[in-house]
Design a protein around this motif. Structure first.
Motif, PDB file in Angstrom:
ATOM      1  N   TYR A  38      -3.717 -65.953 -39.219  1.00 17.02           N
ATOM      2  CA  TYR A  38      -3.468 -66.960 -38.193  1.00 17.02           C
ATOM      3  C   TYR A  38      -4.800 -67.447 -37.647  1.00 17.02           C
ATOM      4  O   TYR A  38      -5.867 -66.925 -37.988  1.00 17.02           O
ATOM      5  CB  TYR A  38      -2.634 -66.349 -37.050  1.00 17.02           C
ATOM      6  N   ARG A  39      -4.733 -68.432 -36.755  1.00 20.66           N
ATOM      7  CA  ARG A  39      -5.893 -68.882 -35.993  1.00 20.66           C
ATOM      8  C   ARG A  39      -5.612 -68.631 -34.518  1.00 20.66           C
ATOM      9  O   ARG A  39      -4.494 -68.861 -34.054  1.00 20.66           O
ATOM     10  CB  ARG A  39      -6.191 -70.353 -36.253  1.00 20.66           C
ATOM     11  N   LEU A  40      -6.638 -68.176 -33.800  1.00 18.55           N
ATOM     12  CA  LEU A  40      -6.453 -67.754 -32.411  1.00 18.55           C
ATOM     13  C   LEU A  40      -7.514 -68.381 -31.523  1.00 18.55           C
ATOM     14  O   LEU A  40      -8.689 -68.414 -31.876  1.00 18.55           O
ATOM     15  CB  LEU A  40      -6.544 -66.227 -32.323  1.00 18.55           C
ATOM     16  N   GLY A  41      -7.067 -68.858 -30.355  1.00 19.23           N
ATOM     17  CA  GLY A  41      -8.022 -69.405 -29.407  1.00 19.23           C
ATOM     18  C   GLY A  41      -7.348 -69.764 -28.103  1.00 19.23           C
ATOM     19  O   GLY A  41      -6.115 -69.739 -27.992  1.00 19.23           O
ATOM     20  N   PRO A  42      -8.122 -70.111 -27.080  1.00 13.44           N
ATOM     21  CA  PRO A  42      -7.544 -70.502 -25.791  1.00 13.44           C
ATOM     22  C   PRO A  42      -6.695 -71.757 -25.938  1.00 13.44           C
ATOM     23  O   PRO A  42      -7.034 -72.665 -26.697  1.00 13.44           O
ATOM     24  CB  PRO A  42      -8.777 -70.765 -24.910  1.00 13.44           C
ATOM     25  N   ASP A  43      -5.594 -71.816 -25.217  1.00 11.14           N
ATOM     26  CA  ASP A  43      -4.743 -73.001 -25.233  1.00 11.14           C
ATOM     27  C   ASP A  43      -5.507 -74.181 -24.632  1.00 11.14           C
ATOM     28  O   ASP A  43      -6.151 -74.044 -23.595  1.00 11.14           O
ATOM     29  CB  ASP A  43      -3.472 -72.739 -24.433  1.00 11.14           C
ATOM     30  N   GLY A  44      -5.438 -75.332 -25.292  1.00  8.57           N
ATOM     31  CA  GLY A  44      -6.136 -76.515 -24.810  1.00  8.57           C
ATOM     32  C   GLY A  44      -7.526 -76.689 -25.374  1.00  8.57           C
ATOM     33  O   GLY A  44      -8.153 -77.740 -25.174  1.00  8.57           O
ATOM     34  N   GLU A  45      -8.037 -75.690 -26.076  1.00 10.25           N
ATOM     35  CA  GLU A  45      -9.366 -75.791 -26.666  1.00 10.25           C
ATOM     36  C   GLU A  45      -9.343 -76.745 -27.854  1.00 10.25           C
ATOM     37  O   GLU A  45      -8.415 -76.738 -28.660  1.00 10.25           O
ATOM     38  CB  GLU A  45      -9.830 -74.406 -27.124  1.00 10.25           C
ATOM     39  N   GLY A  90     -10.216 -77.959 -31.493  1.00  5.42           N
ATOM     40  CA  GLY A  90     -10.421 -77.187 -32.709  1.00  5.42           C
ATOM     41  C   GLY A  90      -9.266 -76.246 -32.967  1.00  5.42           C
ATOM     42  O   GLY A  90      -8.458 -75.953 -32.068  1.00  5.42           O
ATOM     43  N   PRO A  91      -9.174 -75.732 -34.191  1.00  5.87           N
ATOM     44  CA  PRO A  91      -8.013 -74.921 -34.584  1.00  5.87           C
ATOM     45  C   PRO A  91      -8.061 -73.463 -34.145  1.00  5.87           C
ATOM     46  O   PRO A  91      -7.092 -72.736 -34.284  1.00  5.87           O
ATOM     47  CB  PRO A  91      -8.048 -75.016 -36.116  1.00  5.87           C
ATOM     48  N   GLY A  92      -9.181 -72.981 -33.642  1.00  2.15           N
ATOM     49  CA  GLY A  92      -9.295 -71.570 -33.278  1.00  2.15           C
ATOM     50  C   GLY A  92      -9.909 -70.746 -34.384  1.00  2.15           C
ATOM     51  O   GLY A  92     -10.148 -71.220 -35.499  1.00  2.15           O
ATOM     52  N   GLU A  93     -10.197 -69.488 -34.080  1.00  2.00           N
ATOM     53  CA  GLU A  93     -10.836 -68.604 -35.053  1.00  2.00           C
ATOM     54  C   GLU A  93      -9.827 -68.105 -36.078  1.00  2.00           C
ATOM     55  O   GLU A  93      -8.774 -67.575 -35.711  1.00  2.00           O
ATOM     56  CB  GLU A  93     -11.465 -67.410 -34.338  1.00  2.00           C
ATOM     57  N   PRO A  94     -10.125 -68.229 -37.375  1.00  2.00           N
ATOM     58  CA  PRO A  94      -9.229 -67.631 -38.382  1.00  2.00           C
ATOM     59  C   PRO A  94      -9.344 -66.107 -38.337  1.00  2.00           C
ATOM     60  O   PRO A  94     -10.450 -65.564 -38.297  1.00  2.00           O
ATOM     61  CB  PRO A  94      -9.748 -68.201 -39.703  1.00  2.00           C
ATOM     62  N   GLN A  95      -8.208 -65.433 -38.329  1.00  2.00           N
ATOM     63  CA  GLN A  95      -8.209 -63.974 -38.262  1.00  2.00           C
ATOM     64  C   GLN A  95      -7.192 -63.379 -39.238  1.00  2.00           C
ATOM     65  O   GLN A  95      -6.205 -64.025 -39.610  1.00  2.00           O
ATOM     66  CB  GLN A  95      -7.870 -63.494 -36.845  1.00  2.00           C
ATOM     67  N   ALA A  96      -7.453 -62.144 -39.603  1.00  2.00           N
ATOM     68  CA  ALA A  96      -6.505 -61.330 -40.368  1.00  2.00           C
ATOM     69  C   ALA A  96      -6.405 -59.988 -39.661  1.00  2.00           C
ATOM     70  O   ALA A  96      -7.409 -59.312 -39.453  1.00  2.00           O
ATOM     71  CB  ALA A  96      -6.979 -61.137 -41.807  1.00  2.00           C
ATOM     72  N   LEU A 127      -3.009 -68.461 -24.348  1.00  2.00           N
ATOM     73  CA  LEU A 127      -3.589 -68.067 -25.635  1.00  2.00           C
ATOM     74  C   LEU A 127      -2.736 -68.718 -26.715  1.00  2.00           C
ATOM     75  O   LEU A 127      -1.503 -68.584 -26.690  1.00  2.00           O
ATOM     76  CB  LEU A 127      -3.571 -66.543 -25.770  1.00  2.00           C
ATOM     77  N   ARG A 128      -3.371 -69.432 -27.637  1.00  2.00           N
ATOM     78  CA  ARG A 128      -2.605 -70.128 -28.675  1.00  2.00           C
ATOM     79  C   ARG A 128      -2.879 -69.498 -30.045  1.00  2.00           C
ATOM     80  O   ARG A 128      -4.035 -69.256 -30.404  1.00  2.00           O
ATOM     81  CB  ARG A 128      -2.950 -71.615 -28.716  1.00  2.00           C
ATOM     82  N   LEU A 129      -1.800 -69.250 -30.780  1.00  2.00           N
ATOM     83  CA  LEU A 129      -1.880 -68.694 -32.120  1.00  2.00           C
ATOM     84  C   LEU A 129      -1.185 -69.655 -33.078  1.00  2.00           C
ATOM     85  O   LEU A 129      -0.044 -70.074 -32.827  1.00  2.00           O
ATOM     86  CB  LEU A 129      -1.224 -67.310 -32.159  1.00  2.00           C
ATOM     87  N   THR A 130      -1.874 -70.001 -34.176  1.00  2.00           N
ATOM     88  CA  THR A 130      -1.318 -70.874 -35.203  1.00  2.00           C
ATOM     89  C   THR A 130      -1.181 -70.072 -36.496  1.00  2.00           C
ATOM     90  O   THR A 130      -2.156 -69.471 -36.967  1.00  2.00           O
ATOM     91  CB  THR A 130      -2.211 -72.099 -35.435  1.00  2.00           C
ATOM     92  N   VAL A 131       0.021 -70.057 -37.044  1.00  2.00           N
ATOM     93  CA  VAL A 131       0.354 -69.189 -38.181  1.00  2.00           C
ATOM     94  C   VAL A 131      -0.254 -69.729 -39.472  1.00  2.00           C
ATOM     95  O   VAL A 131      -0.170 -70.924 -39.763  1.00  2.00           O
ATOM     96  CB  VAL A 131       1.878 -69.069 -38.332  1.00  2.00           C
ATOM     97  N   GLU A 132      -0.857 -68.832 -40.251  1.00  2.00           N
ATOM     98  CA  GLU A 132      -1.387 -69.178 -41.567  1.00  2.00           C
ATOM     99  C   GLU A 132      -0.914 -68.168 -42.609  1.00  2.00           C
ATOM    100  O   GLU A 132      -1.661 -67.776 -43.502  1.00  2.00           O
ATOM    101  CB  GLU A 132      -2.912 -69.268 -41.532  1.00  2.00           C
TER     102      GLU A 132
END
Length: 299
Positions: free
Chosen positions: A177-184, A186-192, A257-262
């Motif tokens: 997924y990608r994780l980052g503050p809501d409203g930021e 960019g897509p956030g940091e890619p994480q596993a 906190l926003r998480l986008t599924v990958e």
């Protein structure tokens, strides 16, 4: 005409009832436990205490009120009304299991097994039920507003929890997924990782605390009524494609906190209720933060 209050008694099957459902008779259940070095006597005594507490609470409901009972397994199919007073008869965890289905109704926690339960949320005895029911409906009655955590997906799915919300893979795979503050931007940091946990001050006595201790976090654990959350990423994996710079943090009022599924599938559940989970797939996003609603725990 306003409706009379309704007392909703929430309980769960006892270990004794589950043994009878599985083995059919008291004797067969006793044999099963004895073959494993346990006695059914203590199990039966705890069952009797739970049943006695339920009877005492039911008898304390005013005659002018309505009343009903709901078992833990049926909570996701039960419709709570705004005039309800919810009486949880059992363990602390049963209050958390119930909280996610409420919208501000007062909750009374009755401990069926004092000394065995921590009594953090079930603080009272069944003999106090009459006074507590009166206090729950009285103007100016004392209640604590316990902070809850909320997850809202981009398809409007919503989940609230009293202790914590977990997002992660449905099995033993790795969540991407990608994780980052809501409203930021960019897509956030890619994480596993094996998942993300966002917890409240009430949850700070359980799963959240274990992660906090494991990390040696310097962030102060919130109190149950604090409008503050802590979050941790579990076992984030560094690689050329995934980062580990955002693995813990704090959320205050208005922050998310926003998480986008990958990955193919991520599940989201609260307070251990895996059977009542949200499911997200590739490209979906979800926001986590402080819930607008809180748990009104009668003190």
């Amino acid at each position: 005409m306003s409706l009379a209050p309704r007392a909703v008694l929430v309980h769960r099957r006892t270990e004794y009832e589950e043994l009878l459902a599985r083995h059919g008779t008291h004797g067969q259940a006793a044999f099963f436990l004895s073959s494993r070095g346990r006695s059914i006597d203590e199990v039966a005594r705890r069952h009797d205490r739970a049943q006695r507490a339920l009877r005492e609470v039911a008898a304390a409901v005013p005659l002018t009120w309505r009343s009903t009972r709901v078992e833990r397994a049926d909570l996701d199919r039960f419709l709570f009304g705004p005039e309800d007073v919810v009486v949880v008869v059992g363990q602390d965890g049963l209050v958390a299991n119930t909280a996610k289905y409420l919208r501000g109704q007062p909750v009374v926690g009755i401990d069926t097994d004092p000394g065995r339960n921590p009594g953090i949320l079930v603080r009272h005895r069944s003999t106090d039920a009459a006074a507590l029911l009166g206090a729950a409906t009285a103007a100016g009655g004392r209640a604590e507003e316990l902070t809850m955590v909320e997850a809202v997906a981009d398809d409007t799915q919503r989940l609230v929890a009293l202790n914590e919300i977990y997002l992660g893979p449905p099995g033993h795979q790795t969540a991407r997924y990608r994780l980052g503050p809501d409203g930021e931007e960019g897509p956030g940091e890619p994480q596993a990782s094996s998942g993300v946990l966002v917890g409240t001050g009430t949850g700070a006595t359980g799963w959240l605390r274990s992660l906090w201790l494991e990390r040696g976090s310097t962030a102060g654990l919130p109190a149950p009524c604090d409008r503050r959350l802590l979050w941790f990423v579990r076992e984030a994996w560094p690689s050329p494609a995934t980062g580990t710079t955002r693995v813990a943090g704090e959320l205050g009022r208005g922050q998310g906190l926003r998480l986008t599924v990958e990955s193919d599938r991520i599940v989201v559940f609260g307070d251990g209720m895996e059977a009542d989970a949200l499911e997200l797939t590739w490209g979906q996003s979800i926001r986590l933060g402080i819930a607008e609603t809180s748990l009104r725990l009668v003190t």
